[in-house]
Design a protein around this motif. Structure first.
Motif, PDB file in Angstrom:
ATOM      1  N   THR A  10      -0.625   1.858  -6.541  1.00  0.00           N
ATOM      2  CA  THR A  10      -0.013   1.493  -5.190  1.00  0.00           C
ATOM      3  C   THR A  10       1.454   0.897  -5.574  1.00  0.00           C
ATOM      4  OG1 THR A  10      -1.129  -0.511  -4.903  1.00  0.00           O
ATOM      5  CG2 THR A  10      -2.145   1.468  -3.764  1.00  0.00           C
ATOM      6  N   SER A  14       4.698   2.583  -4.406  1.00  0.00           N
ATOM      7  CA  SER A  14       5.713   1.998  -3.379  1.00  0.00           C
ATOM      8  C   SER A  14       7.114   1.712  -4.172  1.00  0.00           C
ATOM      9  CB  SER A  14       5.305   0.519  -3.282  1.00  0.00           C
ATOM     10  OG  SER A  14       4.138   0.252  -2.316  1.00  0.00           O
ATOM     11  N   LYS A 102       3.111   7.553   2.539  1.00  0.00           N
ATOM     12  CA  LYS A 102       2.852   6.218   1.732  1.00  0.00           C
ATOM     13  C   LYS A 102       1.983   5.186   2.452  1.00  0.00           C
ATOM     14  CE  LYS A 102       5.138   2.220   0.525  1.00  0.00           C
ATOM     15  NZ  LYS A 102       5.908   1.105   1.375  1.00  0.00           N
ATOM     16  N   LEU A 106      -1.619   3.632   1.398  1.00  0.00           N
ATOM     17  CA  LEU A 106      -1.405   2.226   1.024  1.00  0.00           C
ATOM     18  C   LEU A 106      -2.773   1.690   1.889  1.00  0.00           C
ATOM     19  CD1 LEU A 106       2.067   0.836   0.527  1.00  0.00           C
ATOM     20  CD2 LEU A 106       0.372   1.524  -1.199  1.00  0.00           C
TER      21      LEU A 106
END
Length: 168
Positions: A10, A14, A102, A106
């Protein structure tokens, strides 16, 4: 161990998204349609290809994909070379797909169990190379692929006339 792997995954996702946002800053849709003077894809195609592969990430964790099928066809590996006058998806829309995917990833991975990530999914459309891979293995391969293409954005940004260095 799986928690550490997911945290790393993650974090990389990011970071990729941050780099994408920085490389696309002040890039117009028209800029994204400039053809490189060498054998390479247009910036619009690369960003659309990233969004198309984010849909594969979403499939790996049983989430709903974002790109309509007619748009996916424009950005798939092996798709016809994009031309300046093609009906490409707007760069703004592609960036929106990336940001939304995204966040969805997440959120989903924040609640995913180790058992879920160790499963080999049997539903949905599968990439041939992923058919025997766990969810986590699929995600890791797809993230590597994404990172490869994110690196291309620096050169395509320069092609669009931005004489700068986003990453220093």
């Amino acid at each position: 161990m799986t928690k550490a792997i997911i945290n790393n995954w993650t974090s990389t996702l990011s970071l990729n998204q941050w780099i994408i946002d920085m490389q696309l800053k002040d890039i117009s849709h028209e800029d994204s349609m400039i053809s490189p003077p060498f054998r390479a894809n247009r910036l619009n195609w690369v960003v659309g290809h990233l969004a198309e592969h984010r849909d594969w990430m979403l499939r790996a964790v049983d989430e709903t994909t974002l790109m309509p099928a007619n748009q996916v066809e424009l950005y798939r590996r092996g798709s016809a070379e994009m031309q300046a006058d093609d009906e490409a998806v707007s760069l703004e829309k592609l960036v929106d797909y990336l940001a939304r995917s995204k966040q969805c990833l997440l959120d989903r991975l924040g609640t995913a169990s180790s058992d879920f990530l160790a499963e080999i999914p049997q539903t949905g459309i599968l990439m041939e190379s992923h058919k025997d891979k766990t969810r986590l293995e699929r995600l890791q391969g797809l993230l590597w692929h994404e990172t490869y293409h994110v690196g291309q954005l620096e050169f395509l940004r320069q092609l669009a006339g931005k004489n700068d260095a986003v990453l220093r």
